[in-house]
Scaffold this motif. Structure first.
Motif, PDB file in Angstrom:
ATOM      1  N   VAL A  35      43.924 -29.038 136.468  1.00 31.70           N
ATOM      2  CA  VAL A  35      45.168 -28.974 137.082  1.00 31.70           C
ATOM      3  C   VAL A  35      45.332 -27.567 137.711  1.00 31.70           C
ATOM      4  O   VAL A  35      45.422 -26.653 136.847  1.00 31.70           O
ATOM      5  CB  VAL A  35      46.309 -29.459 136.413  1.00 31.70           C
ATOM      6  N   ALA A  38      51.445 -28.471 139.436  1.00 25.20           N
ATOM      7  CA  ALA A  38      52.282 -29.786 139.237  1.00 25.20           C
ATOM      8  C   ALA A  38      53.365 -29.780 139.633  1.00 25.20           C
ATOM      9  O   ALA A  38      54.173 -28.861 139.736  1.00 25.20           O
ATOM     10  CB  ALA A  38      51.944 -30.119 137.689  1.00 25.20           C
ATOM     11  N   ALA A  67      50.001 -33.854 140.621  1.00 29.40           N
ATOM     12  CA  ALA A  67      49.598 -32.838 140.590  1.00 29.40           C
ATOM     13  C   ALA A  67      48.509 -32.378 141.808  1.00 29.40           C
ATOM     14  O   ALA A  67      47.941 -33.345 142.418  1.00 29.40           O
ATOM     15  CB  ALA A  67      48.795 -32.562 139.198  1.00 29.40           C
ATOM     16  N   SER A  68      47.933 -31.263 141.748  1.00 28.94           N
ATOM     17  CA  SER A  68      46.736 -30.947 142.556  1.00 28.94           C
ATOM     18  C   SER A  68      45.725 -30.366 141.537  1.00 28.94           C
ATOM     19  O   SER A  68      45.885 -29.797 140.720  1.00 28.94           O
ATOM     20  CB  SER A  68      47.078 -30.174 143.842  1.00 28.94           C
ATOM     21  N   ILE A  88      44.416 -34.201 145.207  1.00 24.21           N
ATOM     22  CA  ILE A  88      45.820 -34.332 144.950  1.00 24.21           C
ATOM     23  C   ILE A  88      46.018 -35.825 144.348  1.00 24.21           C
ATOM     24  O   ILE A  88      45.442 -36.782 144.693  1.00 24.21           O
ATOM     25  CB  ILE A  88      46.830 -34.511 146.442  1.00 24.21           C
ATOM     26  N   TRP A 116      47.393 -25.441 146.900  1.00 22.61           N
ATOM     27  CA  TRP A 116      47.690 -26.207 145.454  1.00 22.61           C
ATOM     28  C   TRP A 116      49.023 -26.585 145.389  1.00 22.61           C
ATOM     29  O   TRP A 116      49.551 -27.678 145.031  1.00 22.61           O
ATOM     30  CB  TRP A 116      47.100 -25.219 144.596  1.00 22.61           C
ATOM     31  N   ALA A 120      50.637 -30.291 145.387  1.00 22.22           N
ATOM     32  CA  ALA A 120      51.180 -31.002 144.228  1.00 22.22           C
ATOM     33  C   ALA A 120      52.509 -31.277 144.447  1.00 22.22           C
ATOM     34  O   ALA A 120      53.085 -32.146 143.595  1.00 22.22           O
ATOM     35  CB  ALA A 120      51.199 -29.660 143.155  1.00 22.22           C
TER      36      ALA A 120
END
Length: 349
Positions: A35, A38, A67-68, A88, A116, A120
């Motif tokens: 992760v 998030a 999350a990403s 993603i 990111w 997310a």
């Protein structure tokens, strides 16, 4: 071992703790996701607040639905995802983590230039908003009322309705009117006289309503200004909405889940094209999840709150292929009026 956030009891944010968990290898149809960020959503704190029950068997409770990150391992039967892919993930069970096992079907490729953090925070609010607009049949030429227009889902509903060619009126506190205007909506204040203000803003009438607030005021105003109650949907006022005979969208039926899943690729396409933005209201370390939830519970921060694993923040992480280091302070990146605040610099190691 991976650090994850869990609720060890039912209550307020003080029940959140960071613990070490071995995620194990991915099983059939799963991937192991590292992760990078998030998304924080109201559903996260509602799970442990007791609003949805207090079953002790669900404790300790993992948190986080989106999350990403980067795929680090692939389980048997996964054919279209590879180690190293930037993705993603939504829906996820336990996204507040350094690593988490995710069904491969929950993954969507992350556009290289989408950060990111924005990745997310895109899909839960975006898919929920898309679902509401589909359920209320919003299209070009409609006038749409969005309650809670400066929140995560509300802002997405405003922007997506605007992209469909609809005119949007959005309720929000006066402090957030400029933000709602920037999204493409006509802002109006909630509070006494709301129905009158809606009618003044839409003299030709309102065709559909998306409610993310769930208040009696929002719901009663909605049924007063829209003649076809099939075009009024609430995402928050479930009990009252059922009584009033409007659409109640909980995202729990198979049909609702399918609609939200189908919306993901289009949302990513719009974000990659620069037509759909995710406003980051604040960013916290994973270890400061309780602080993030206290901020979110206050309901006065427009945009999305994001958590970044401490290990990622410590080394600085990249915006996908863009390669920019990002600070992950435990303090909001906005001032009290929702304007950008000072950023702390991080040195890449």
């Amino acid at each position: 071992m991976a650090r994850v956030v869990v609720a060890t009891a039912y209550g307020g944010p003080e029940v959140l703790h960071l613990i070490d968990v071995d995620p194990g290898p991915p099983g059939p149809g799963q991937v192991l996701l590292e992760v990078r960020a998030a998304g924080v959503n109201p559903a996260d704190w509602k799970r442990y607040s007791g609003a949805w029950g207090t079953d002790p068997a669900k404790l300790p409770m993992r948190l986080g639905f989106e999350a990403s990150g980067v795929v680090r391992a692939v389980g048997p039967g996964v054919a279209d995802v590879s180690v190293g892919d930037e993705v993603i993930a939504y829906p996820v069970d336990g996204a507040y983590a350094e690593q988490v096992l995710v069904p491969a079907t929950s993954l969507v490729p992350k556009p290289p230039l989408l950060s990111w953090e924005k990745a997310a925070g895109l899909l839960l609010a975006g898919a929920t908003a898309a679902h509401a607009l589909k359920a209320t049949a919003v299209g070009a030429g409609d006038t749409v009322l969005v309650h809670g227009a400066s929140g995560g889902v509300g802002a997405m509903a405003v922007r997506l309705a605007h992209l469909k060619g609809a005119r949007v009126i959005g309720t929000a506190s006066p402090a957030n009117h400029e933000y709602v205007l920037d999204l493409g909506a006509t802002p109006i204040a909630y509070g006494p006289g709301l129905e009158r203000r809606v009618r003044e803003a839409a003299p030709a009438g309102v065709h559909a309503v998306v409610d993310t607030a769930g208040t009696d005021e929002a719901l009663e105003t909605s049924i007063a200004v829209v003649s076809d109650l099939r075009r009024v949907a609430t995402l928050a006022g479930f009990a009252r909405g059922t009584q009033l005979g409007i659409q109640v969208l909980g995202g729990v039926t198979a049909k609702e889940i399918a609609i939200r899943a189908q919306a993901r690729h289009r949302l990513v396409e719009l974000a990659a094209a620069g037509r759909l933005d995710v406003r980051i209201a604040a960013k916290y370390h994973l270890s400061d999840a309780a602080k993030a939830h206290r901020l979110g519970m206050g309901g006065r921060t427009p945009g999305k709150i994001i958590l970044v694993p401490d290990s990622v923040a410590a080394r600085g992480h990249e915006h996908g292929s863009a390669g920019k280091a990002v600070a992950a302070d435990s303090e909001p990146k906005t001032d009290g009026r929702g304007r950008p605040g000072r950023r702390r610099r991080i040195t890449r190691h």
